[in-house]
Design a protein around this motif. Structure first.
Motif, PDB file in Angstrom:
ATOM      1  N   SER A 121       0.829  -1.204   0.000  1.00  0.00           N
ATOM      2  CA  SER A 121       0.000   0.000   0.000  1.00  0.00           C
ATOM      3  C   SER A 121       0.864   1.255   0.000  1.00  0.00           C
ATOM      4  CB  SER A 121      -0.923  -0.001   1.223  1.00  0.00           C
ATOM      5  OG  SER A 121      -1.792  -1.124   1.209  1.00  0.00           O
ATOM      6  N   ALA A 122       1.947   1.235   0.792  1.00  0.00           N
ATOM      7  CA  ALA A 122       2.839   2.395   0.842  1.00  0.00           C
ATOM      8  C   ALA A 122       3.505   2.625  -0.514  1.00  0.00           C
ATOM      9  CB  ALA A 122       3.895   2.191   1.925  1.00  0.00           C
ATOM     10  N   GLN A 123       3.922   1.541  -1.172  1.00  0.00           N
ATOM     11  CA  GLN A 123       4.539   1.684  -2.482  1.00  0.00           C
ATOM     12  C   GLN A 123       3.561   2.275  -3.490  1.00  0.00           C
ATOM     13  OE1 GLN A 123       5.917  -2.336  -3.121  1.00  0.00           O
ATOM     14  NE2 GLN A 123       8.031  -1.773  -2.701  1.00  0.00           N
ATOM     15  N   GLN A 124       2.338   1.765  -3.487  1.00  0.00           N
ATOM     16  CA  GLN A 124       1.348   2.272  -4.428  1.00  0.00           C
ATOM     17  C   GLN A 124       0.984   3.720  -4.111  1.00  0.00           C
ATOM     18  OE1 GLN A 124       0.252   0.820  -7.207  1.00  0.00           O
ATOM     19  NE2 GLN A 124      -0.793   2.743  -7.642  1.00  0.00           N
ATOM     20  N   SER A 125       0.873   4.041  -2.817  1.00  0.00           N
ATOM     21  CA  SER A 125       0.557   5.414  -2.418  1.00  0.00           C
ATOM     22  C   SER A 125       1.666   6.357  -2.847  1.00  0.00           C
ATOM     23  CB  SER A 125       0.353   5.487  -0.902  1.00  0.00           C
ATOM     24  OG  SER A 125      -0.723   4.681  -0.487  1.00  0.00           O
ATOM     25  N   VAL A 177       1.594   9.393  -5.622  1.00  0.00           N
ATOM     26  CA  VAL A 177       1.995  10.770  -5.326  1.00  0.00           C
ATOM     27  C   VAL A 177       3.022  11.253  -6.331  1.00  0.00           C
ATOM     28  CG1 VAL A 177       3.226  12.205  -3.660  1.00  0.00           C
ATOM     29  CG2 VAL A 177       1.440  10.664  -2.886  1.00  0.00           C
ATOM     30  N   VAL A 178       4.028  10.409  -6.600  1.00  0.00           N
ATOM     31  CA  VAL A 178       5.104  10.813  -7.507  1.00  0.00           C
ATOM     32  C   VAL A 178       4.573  11.010  -8.923  1.00  0.00           C
ATOM     33  CG1 VAL A 178       7.289  10.094  -8.540  1.00  0.00           C
ATOM     34  CG2 VAL A 178       6.865   9.694  -6.108  1.00  0.00           C
ATOM     35  N   GLU A 179       3.712  10.085  -9.367  1.00  0.00           N
ATOM     36  CA  GLU A 179       3.167  10.183 -10.717  1.00  0.00           C
ATOM     37  C   GLU A 179       2.388  11.481 -10.922  1.00  0.00           C
ATOM     38  OE1 GLU A 179       0.881   6.673 -11.062  1.00  0.00           O
ATOM     39  OE2 GLU A 179       2.532   5.432 -11.807  1.00  0.00           O
ATOM     40  N   SER A 180       1.721  11.921  -9.874  1.00  0.00           N
ATOM     41  CA  SER A 180       0.903  13.132  -9.993  1.00  0.00           C
ATOM     42  C   SER A 180       1.685  14.399  -9.658  1.00  0.00           C
ATOM     43  CB  SER A 180      -0.305  13.036  -9.058  1.00  0.00           C
ATOM     44  OG  SER A 180       0.112  12.949  -7.706  1.00  0.00           O
ATOM     45  N   SER A 181       2.999  14.256  -9.378  1.00  0.00           N
ATOM     46  CA  SER A 181       3.763  15.419  -8.913  1.00  0.00           C
ATOM     47  C   SER A 181       4.750  15.948  -9.941  1.00  0.00           C
ATOM     48  CB  SER A 181       4.519  15.065  -7.626  1.00  0.00           C
ATOM     49  OG  SER A 181       3.610  14.767  -6.593  1.00  0.00           O
ATOM     50  N   THR A 182       4.966  15.241 -11.023  1.00  0.00           N
ATOM     51  CA  THR A 182       5.901  15.744 -12.030  1.00  0.00           C
ATOM     52  C   THR A 182       5.506  15.261 -13.415  1.00  0.00           C
ATOM     53  OG1 THR A 182       8.210  15.845 -12.727  1.00  0.00           O
ATOM     54  CG2 THR A 182       7.485  13.801 -11.692  1.00  0.00           C
ATOM     55  N   GLN A 184      16.646   8.807 -15.094  1.00  0.00           N
ATOM     56  CA  GLN A 184      15.405   8.045 -15.004  1.00  0.00           C
ATOM     57  C   GLN A 184      14.284   8.755 -15.751  1.00  0.00           C
ATOM     58  OE1 GLN A 184      14.862   8.060 -10.768  1.00  0.00           O
ATOM     59  NE2 GLN A 184      16.430   6.509 -10.378  1.00  0.00           N
ATOM     60  N   ASP A 185      13.459   7.952 -16.431  1.00  0.00           N
ATOM     61  CA  ASP A 185      12.226   8.528 -16.948  1.00  0.00           C
ATOM     62  C   ASP A 185      11.175   8.483 -15.832  1.00  0.00           C
ATOM     63  OD1 ASP A 185      11.245   5.922 -16.808  1.00  0.00           O
ATOM     64  OD2 ASP A 185      11.621   5.532 -18.929  1.00  0.00           O
ATOM     65  N   GLN A 186       9.963   8.880 -16.139  1.00  0.00           N
ATOM     66  CA  GLN A 186       8.949   8.979 -15.087  1.00  0.00           C
ATOM     67  C   GLN A 186       8.679   7.625 -14.439  1.00  0.00           C
ATOM     68  OE1 GLN A 186       5.383  11.259 -15.306  1.00  0.00           O
ATOM     69  NE2 GLN A 186       6.205  12.709 -16.797  1.00  0.00           N
ATOM     70  N   ASP A 187       8.558   6.582 -15.251  1.00  0.00           N
ATOM     71  CA  ASP A 187       8.259   5.259 -14.686  1.00  0.00           C
ATOM     72  C   ASP A 187       9.396   4.776 -13.798  1.00  0.00           C
ATOM     73  OD1 ASP A 187       5.854   5.213 -16.004  1.00  0.00           O
ATOM     74  OD2 ASP A 187       6.610   4.095 -17.738  1.00  0.00           O
ATOM     75  N   GLU A 188      10.630   4.982 -14.242  1.00  0.00           N
ATOM     76  CA  GLU A 188      11.776   4.565 -13.424  1.00  0.00           C
ATOM     77  C   GLU A 188      11.883   5.382 -12.151  1.00  0.00           C
ATOM     78  OE1 GLU A 188      14.705   3.127 -17.099  1.00  0.00           O
ATOM     79  OE2 GLU A 188      14.662   5.225 -16.418  1.00  0.00           O
ATOM     80  N   PHE A 189      11.566   6.662 -12.234  1.00  0.00           N
ATOM     81  CA  PHE A 189      11.587   7.524 -11.052  1.00  0.00           C
ATOM     82  C   PHE A 189      10.562   7.037 -10.029  1.00  0.00           C
ATOM     83  CE2 PHE A 189      10.266  11.818  -9.208  1.00  0.00           C
ATOM     84  CZ  PHE A 189      11.280  11.818  -8.274  1.00  0.00           C
ATOM     85  N   ASP A 249       9.347   3.967  -9.781  1.00  0.00           N
ATOM     86  CA  ASP A 249       9.797   2.676  -9.247  1.00  0.00           C
ATOM     87  C   ASP A 249      10.909   2.858  -8.219  1.00  0.00           C
ATOM     88  OD1 ASP A 249       7.988   1.435 -10.889  1.00  0.00           O
ATOM     89  OD2 ASP A 249       9.446   0.934 -12.452  1.00  0.00           O
ATOM     90  N   ALA A 250      11.829   3.779  -8.479  1.00  0.00           N
ATOM     91  CA  ALA A 250      12.941   4.006  -7.552  1.00  0.00           C
ATOM     92  C   ALA A 250      12.447   4.554  -6.222  1.00  0.00           C
ATOM     93  CB  ALA A 250      13.948   4.969  -8.181  1.00  0.00           C
ATOM     94  N   MET A 251      11.488   5.462  -6.272  1.00  0.00           N
ATOM     95  CA  MET A 251      10.941   6.012  -5.026  1.00  0.00           C
ATOM     96  C   MET A 251      10.197   4.927  -4.255  1.00  0.00           C
ATOM     97  SD  MET A 251      11.813   9.238  -4.897  1.00  0.00           S
ATOM     98  CE  MET A 251      10.634  10.106  -3.862  1.00  0.00           C
ATOM     99  N   ALA A 252       9.427   4.097  -4.973  1.00  0.00           N
ATOM    100  CA  ALA A 252       8.681   3.030  -4.302  1.00  0.00           C
ATOM    101  C   ALA A 252       9.615   1.982  -3.720  1.00  0.00           C
ATOM    102  CB  ALA A 252       7.703   2.380  -5.282  1.00  0.00           C
ATOM    103  N   ALA A 253      10.765   1.754  -4.372  1.00  0.00           N
ATOM    104  CA  ALA A 253      11.710   0.746  -3.887  1.00  0.00           C
ATOM    105  C   ALA A 253      12.298   1.121  -2.526  1.00  0.00           C
ATOM    106  CB  ALA A 253      12.832   0.551  -4.896  1.00  0.00           C
TER     107      ALA A 253
END
Length: 852
Positions: A516-520, A524-529, A706-711, A713-717
């Motif tokens: 849940s934390a990873q998805q949250s 957040v990251v997807e909607s922030s940049t 990093q592109d958006q998807d990698e960014f 994933d890195a934050m969620a990791a």
């Protein structure tokens, strides 16, 4: 105990397993503390330190080690060196660097820092082991562990990123820093090179003063302090009285106190799991003694028949439990130390060296002995009472059993407690804004778990009738025999599974929280940049040279570095900040907020950000801020009163205040950049942009593109990195639970020796008997796993509603992980049954029938 050596050994094992984790926890904490204290001694070896008298605004905090103070002029070194009793005075030149190893990648060790240090051959804390110290800007020496981990050797050439620039250097020496470094990467630079990189304005954090042999620290500190009072250097700098001399002992004591405070959290964290493990162990111990008493009912009846009183029988059973507790606790202490020894080897493999011997302290040993003995005695008290009340006439019967009490009361009590806990959790989820929400959530979760454990025999009987259906239909007669054994004594089955219920409840909850934390976070990251590319660094800091080189690329249309520094910031509108009001301050160019970096604007407009204004982040600064308020930011270079032009809600910017980059540069010395958002120039494709940027940052080694998807994933990791130690500790508690299944099955085989002999006599084969025991083990493991996961997943599902405002607003059930856990339970059940099943299969039928 002599007559039943195997039973005694299994009982001892039950206690040892419960105590081992507690002993290991204390030993690990002590070893961590001594390791970091050794680092302090190695990093602060001087007799006296000259430092600024005033704390640096924003330079400290509850999570920092050592208090940052205003810098002092490096010219003080010559004045201090002339003081009587001073052998040598050295400026402390240090700062972040990146060392490129033999494999072409940055030398890193977990989260340990990478530090460049100015080398001075007069420094008594340094010893050159091989080669020599660096004598030019293109030479470095490496600390012992750093040289080994880098794969480099003396004479090799490599690159070092220092002060944002890539420098080609030669490794000319191996240096010992006098103590453990806990994985830190230490690179010794030429003195002049370090001076240019880390003290370009002629200011250093401290001056280390070493006295002549036999000089008292306090006497030397007083002499140096007197010299500072009349210092011409301080007078010329207009900083009279801004430097002080303190003893090395006081500096080391302050550093050690800060480390102990940080380790206090770690200790609490570890002790929580020690308590959980002890709780698991208590189930195991209680189950063991209950089975032991049940096997010896006729023996106790004979004791009663020949004149033993109930009190004497009770004392015999509890006395044996005390002996078992003492022996098991002693072995548990040794086992705990063994666990820590293994853990130290594992940590060393990832660069975290814990030095010194595994500690064996008297208080820890006494605590573990008392704990294990008391738990054993208490766990044996209930079955001991049962043994004491056995009627003497029972000894005349051929088959003596302890009458089982009804499970109805346990079912009712457990159900009521679980329902009350579920109601508390539900109320916290429905009304998350109340002050008692977290208390209700925690208390309710504990009540649900306790209620399920209390009612588990009744629940087990119902669940097992479902779980056994496939075995009964596919593997007769083994499935039907196993069904009868696990259902016939639900208390024993539930007690054995109880350890797994606790462990798997925690595992299930953590899995849901992590997913849940990873998805949250990803949401957040997807909607922030909406930037095309993002630059990040493995060291959390992007070198200045990399930022400048990328910004100068023709393929880059817009570059938005996110720079930050620490400062004292007003806790509320119009208030003057105190030294305790430390917060991060972010500097951005106007137009980045709302452009490359998207935020939710609660009040005002981010377009109005300019010099003299600020944007407040309500996530970290709190509520109560509005457009038109004044926020005061005080850092090492001065103080600014800024008008608030917008209030935003964002988790990507982890700072309370956003200012322009010019304001940040004016307030904070050498602000750092941890993220850069990039957009392509008109007509440039994403692939071309990425290729150009990757080539530009390649010399800096640590910078990733990093592109958006990698960014995302890195934050969620990062969530997984934080949960590694949690999963490791849960794994240890599950190991104890699994060994508990082995223990219970072995005792069960002993208890049913005569029954096993009769089954063999009527035609049950050895493999069929082993298969029956294995199915029992699998059913017990699956039962504990299913109940635990149901409790853990159910409780964790309420968290997103309680912590939605803190960013945990997505609920994700990791079905793949849950299915894996159930599959793992089957494997665990099979492994746990290997020894008991083999032992049962090897019993001779006639000997088993003749056993008492």
């Amino acid at each position: 105990m002599r007559a039943h050596a195997v039973r005694f050994a299994l009982s001892v094992l039950a206690v040892a397993l419960g105590v081992a984790f507690v002993a290991g926890t204390f030993a690990l904490r002590t070893m961590m503390s001594s390791t970091f204290h050794g680092i302090v001694d190695a990093q602060a070896p001087a007799e006296v330190y000259v430092r600024g008298t005033d704390p640096l605004p924003g330079g400290g905090g509850e999570e920092s080690i050592g208090e940052a103070r205003t810098p002092v002029p490096i010219a003080l070194v010559d004045e201090v060196a002339d003081v009587d009793g001073v052998d040598v005075a050295l400026p402390d030149l240090a700062g972040p660097v990146v060392l490129v190893g033999a494999d072409g990648t940055a030398v890193q060790s977990t989260q340990a820092p990478s530090i460049g240090i100015g080398f001075d051959e007069r420094d008594p804390s340094l010893t050159v082991l091989q080669g020599r110290g660096p004598a030019a800007a293109d030479e470095v020496a490496l600390e012992v562990a750093t040289l080994e981990s880098s794969g480099l050797a003396l004479g090799d050439r490599t690159d070092v990123v220092v002060a944002g620039e890539v420098v080609e250097v030669e490794v000319v020496g191996e240096v010992s820093a006098g103590g453990p470094m806990a994985g830190a990467t230490l690179v010794f630079l030429d003195h002049d090179a370090a001076l240019a990189a880390f003290a370009p304005e002629g200011l250093v954090s401290t001056v280390s003063v070493y006295g002549t042999d036999g000089t008292d620290e306090q006497v030397l500190a007083d002499a140096v302090g007197a010299a500072l009072d009349g210092s011409a250097v301080l007078a010329d700098a207009g900083a009279a009285g801004s430097a002080e001399a303190v003893t090395g002992a006081s500096v080391r004591a302050d550093l050690q106190a800060d480390i102990d405070q940080l380790l206090g959290f770690v200790t609490t964290f570890l002790l929580v799991f020690a308590v959980v493990s002890l709780f698991v162990g208590a189930f195991l111990i209680a189950n063991t003694f209950a089975m032991s008493v049940r096997q010896r009912v006729r023996e106790f009846a004979l004791l009663r028949a020949v004149g033993a009183s109930p009190a004497q029988v009770f004392t015999v059973v509890v006395g044996q439990a005390v002996v078992v507790g003492l022996v098991g606790s002693a072995l548990g202490v040794l086992g705990g130390l063994g666990l820590v020894s293994v853990l130290r080897v594992v940590l060393a493999q990832v660069g975290m060296d814990l030095t010194g011997d595994v500690p064996l302290e008297v208080p820890t040993v006494v605590l573990c002995l008392v704990l294990g003995t008391v738990v054993s005695a208490v766990a044996a008290a209930v079955p001991a009472r049962t043994a004491a009340l056995v009627a003497p006439v029972e000894a005349m019967r051929g088959d003596v059993t302890v009458p089982e009490r009804s499970l109805r009361l346990r079912a009712v009590l457990g159900g009521l407690v679980a329902l009350a806990g579920a109601a508390a959790v539900g109320f916290a989820a429905v009304r998350p804004a109340t002050d008692q929400a977290e208390l209700l959530l925690g208390g309710g979760a504990a009540a649900v778990l306790v209620g399920v454990l209390v009612a588990s025999p009744t629940v087990a009987r119902a669940v097992l009738r479902v779980l056994t259906v496939p075995f009964v239909r596919l593997l007769p007669p083994m499935g039907r025999l196993a069904q009868g054994n696990v259902v016939r004594n639900p208390r024993r089955t539930a007690g054995t599974a109880g350890a797994l219920v606790i462990g798997m409840a925690l595992v299930g909850a953590v899995s849901v929280i992590a997913a849940s934390a990873q998805q949250s976070l990803a949401s957040v990251v997807e909607s922030s940049t909406d930037a095309d590319l993002v630059l990040r660094s493995a060291t959390q800091i992007i070198p200045t040279g990399a930022v400048d080189d990328v910004a100068a690329l023709p393929e880059v249309g817009a570059s938005a570095p996110l720079a930050f520094g620490t400062a004292a910031v007003s806790a509320e509108p119009g208030a003057d900040p105190t030294d305790d009001d430390t917060s991060y301050v972010v500097g951005l160019e106007p137009g980045v907020l709302g452009g490359a970096l998207l935020v939710d604007v609660e009040d005002g407009s981010t377009d109005d950000l300019a010099d003299g204004t600020a944007v407040i982040n309500s996530q970290t600064a709190g509520d109560g801020w509005a457009v038109g308020d004044t926020v005061t930011v005080r850092a090492g270079e001065g103080t600014r009163d800024l008008d608030v032009v917008a209030v935003v809600d964002t988790q990507v910017v982890g700072a309370s205040v956003v200012v322009t980059r010019d304001v940040l540069d004016a307030l904070v010395t050498d602000p750092q950049v941890d993220t850069v958002f990039l957009d392509a120039a008109p007509g440039v494709g994403l692939d071309d942009l990425r290729t150009a940027v990757a080539d530009a940052v390649a010399p800096y080694v640590v910078v990733s593109v990093q592109d958006q998807d990698e960014f995302v994933d890195a934050m969620a990791a990062q969530v997984d990195q934080l949960l590694v130690i949690l999963y490791a500790l849960l794994g240890l508690s599950l190991v104890i639970a699994v060994l508990g299944i082995v223990n219970t099955l072995a005792l069960s085989v002993i208890e049913r020796t005569r029954e096993i002999g009769l089954l063999r006599a009527v035609g049950l084969g050895r493999l069929q008997l082993a298969g029956t025991v294995t199915i029992e083990s699998v059913l017990t493991a699956v039962l504990g796993t299913v109940l635990g996961l149901a409790v853990g997943v159910g409780l964790a599902s309420a968290l997103p509603r309680v912590y939605a405002e803190d960013g945990l607003d997505q609920l994700v059930l990791p079905w793949d992980q849950i299915a894996t856990m159930v599959g793992l339970a089957v494997v665990v059940g099979v492994l746990a049954a290997l020894w008991p099943a083999t032992r049962a299969a090897r019993l001779r039928a006639l000997d088993a029938i003749a056993s008492e």
